[in-house]
Design an enzyme around this catalytic site. Sequence first.
Site, PDB file in Angstrom:
ATOM      1  CB  SER A 405      -1.010  -0.024   1.131  1.00 38.16           C
ATOM      2  OG  SER A 405      -0.514  -0.450   2.285  1.00 38.16           O
ATOM      3  CG  HIS A 426      -3.012  -0.661  -2.537  1.00 41.39           C
ATOM      4  ND1 HIS A 426      -3.516   0.794  -2.323  1.00 41.39           N
ATOM      5  CD2 HIS A 426      -3.292  -1.218  -1.269  1.00 41.39           C
ATOM      6  CE1 HIS A 426      -3.650   0.812  -1.026  1.00 41.39           C
ATOM      7  NE2 HIS A 426      -3.431  -0.402  -0.579  1.00 41.39           N
ATOM      8  CD  GLU A 438      -4.461   3.413  -4.858  1.00 42.63           C
ATOM      9  OE1 GLU A 438      -4.055   4.611  -5.104  1.00 42.63           O
ATOM     10  OE2 GLU A 438      -3.738   2.943  -3.842  1.00 42.63           O
ATOM     11  CG  ASN A 476      -3.036   4.124   1.598  1.00 45.25           C
ATOM     12  OD1 ASN A 476      -4.150   4.612   1.963  1.00 45.25           O
ATOM     13  ND2 ASN A 476      -2.604   3.030   1.772  1.00 45.25           N
TER      14      ASN A 476
END
Length: 698
Positions: A405, A426, A438, A476
Amino acid sequence: MTDAIGYELDGDIAILKAQNPPVNALGHAVRVGLVNGLERAERDGAKAVLIYGDGSTYFAGADIREFGQAPREPGLPEVCDRIEASPLLVVSAMHGTALGGGLELALSTHYRIAVPSAKVGLPEVLLGILPGAGGTQRLPRVAGVEAALDLITTGRHVRADEAMKLGIIDRIEAGEPREIGMAYVRDLLDANAPRRPVSEMPSPEPVDFDAVYDAVLKKGRGQISPATAVRAVQAATELPFEQGIARERELFMELMNTDQRLGLIHAFFSERAVGKLPELKGVETRPLNAIGVIGGGTMGAGIATAALLSGLSVTMLEMSPEAAEAAKGRISGNLQGALKRGKINREKFETLTEKALSLATDYAALKDADLVIEAVFEEMEVKKKVFTQLDAVCKPGAVLATNTSYLDVNEIAAVTSRPADVIGLHFFSPAHVMKLLEIVVADKTSPDVVATGFALGKRLRKISVRAGVCDGFIGNRILSTYRTCADHMILDGASPYQIDAALEAFGFAMGPFAVADLAGLDIGYAVRKRKRAEGLDPRARDSSYADKLCEDGHFGQKTGKGYYDYGAGPKARVPNPDVLPLIAAERAAQGITPREFSDEEIVRRYMASMVNEAAKVVGEGIARRPLDVDMTLLFGYGFPRYRGGPLKWADLEGLSDLLADIRSWAEEDPYFWQPAPLLEELVAEGRNFDDLNKEAAS
Ligand code: CAA
């Protein structure tokens, strides 16, 4: 006539065939064609008219692309009224999805037949509006107020059998819509069936509309269209049909003029555009039948569950037979959930757990896998060991994916002899539930590997977003910035509880501190320790009060305490009394005198930090288009759909005002509030993020 509606006379029956692919949306040409076709049928001396759709569906609704443009006559309400008022017997034969204006049109015809697989619904509230062509007045007359409120406020699609029970469909017959429709019309003519205008049916019985309104408003977390639709249905019980229609129109126009309508329509088109990348056009994907998953914790088990449910066979690799069995237990628990919800039956459950899933402890078991995803501990050295082993055993052409991540996918790829086959996939936890994926494209990832990643996403029914490599990728990285902004506001005087409440009132499913408790405070703690070890910029503000919670063993929901105390259960959020004193001590240690924050300022700063970082992410090419950021936040981070995403929100707020705020806050903290160059550029040029989306599409 227009080409959008075909006309044919078969004996006494005129046939109007919609031919406006892909979904027979009721655009201007279709509406004109329907009115012309009806007039011609009346002139031709037909006794009845059959309306059906060519291709995959009956009308799937108004043409959403026409929203916001100057209205063109005839409008859909007039078309519906014209159909209902025809002296001929008008019948709909439905297949595919009769949605929105499509169902409203069907309710204006006098009888309705459908194939068993047909679905109907009034999903307008999901686009920020309400049924505006008589749906809120006709459906309650046909199906009763309770059913109408359910369908209209949720927008859910109803299968033909349920629709028949509700009185929306009169007959279900297997076959081609034209054939079953013609047979039905002949039966009706033979039986001398009368015209049956819904508008002439008695008004439905009222319910306690104020109570329904309040409940629907609360459930919508700030979304207004479902609650407004309640008032339109109420009008059906209180007013004669004509006046009810006028009330519906008035409420419809109110909603048409809202930012929520713009946000929801942006979301509708963006979720369809997000997976369409010009560079992947015509690129062949690699085979995708058997996949390997390494690591059977919550994330790995979730990925394996999603893959199994999509029909892939899965080899789960763990460190020991015991760990493999534990992983199987988690997967089986997830599949039990699917069984309970009726998504699979018992036989399928057994096939998935006993045949499609195999357990392994030796990497050699992955030698035939088409794609392997690792979901092991988030540490570079651990990931590198895994990829070295994969490089040794996997067949040529296998896609090697990391579920990291935050970590650098280029660095991971570099330990293999085949970096072109390496990609980041991800997932978001729980991976069999969360929609976002992702797809992280590293420097050397080959296009067919990217295309295969998107093919996997489609198969797993995810919203797949292309991301470039950076710390935290799209989601993130932006999360880390807005979380930092929230932490700064805490240092300066806001409380976590005020921040959570302000953002939940803005529409987030959960505020950032409730989310942190759910995800586990140890995650943020590990990231902070890593960043401090790497060396924080001396200009960055830091705080350690949350570290103290972790040092005392409070990691959020999983330990019963974090920012909140979960003694009375995960949903009963009570502020943890230890937190505010820890914050007060931190402020004192840093010599900060706390000040008041209004909820408006909290939302403004939090959103501005999100938009600013998102603009950097787009400007650096980590996200291709603003809409990629919007979909990431919508599907992975609980961003309210009715606001369209952070960059749609920014466009609606006005970019120059936002930039002015960012510049003024930069005077107090120039390091954190560095304006994004792309934001400055757009403001200077008088453009916005949507202009960039449009340029990318053209
Ligand atoms: N208007 C314009 N375009 C539409 C459309 C509509 N109502 N519905 C779908 N499309 C387009 C999509 O954008 C997509 O275009 P691209 O291929 O360019 O991306 C294409 O049709 C195919 O759509 P999907 O990819 O979604 O295809 P699907 O087979 O997965 O789903 C569907 C088909 C169930 C009809 C789905 O598209 C859908 O739910 N559409 C929206 C239906 C809807 O909300 N109708 C109500 C409209 S509002 C209304 O009718 C209000 C009123 O009274 C005035």
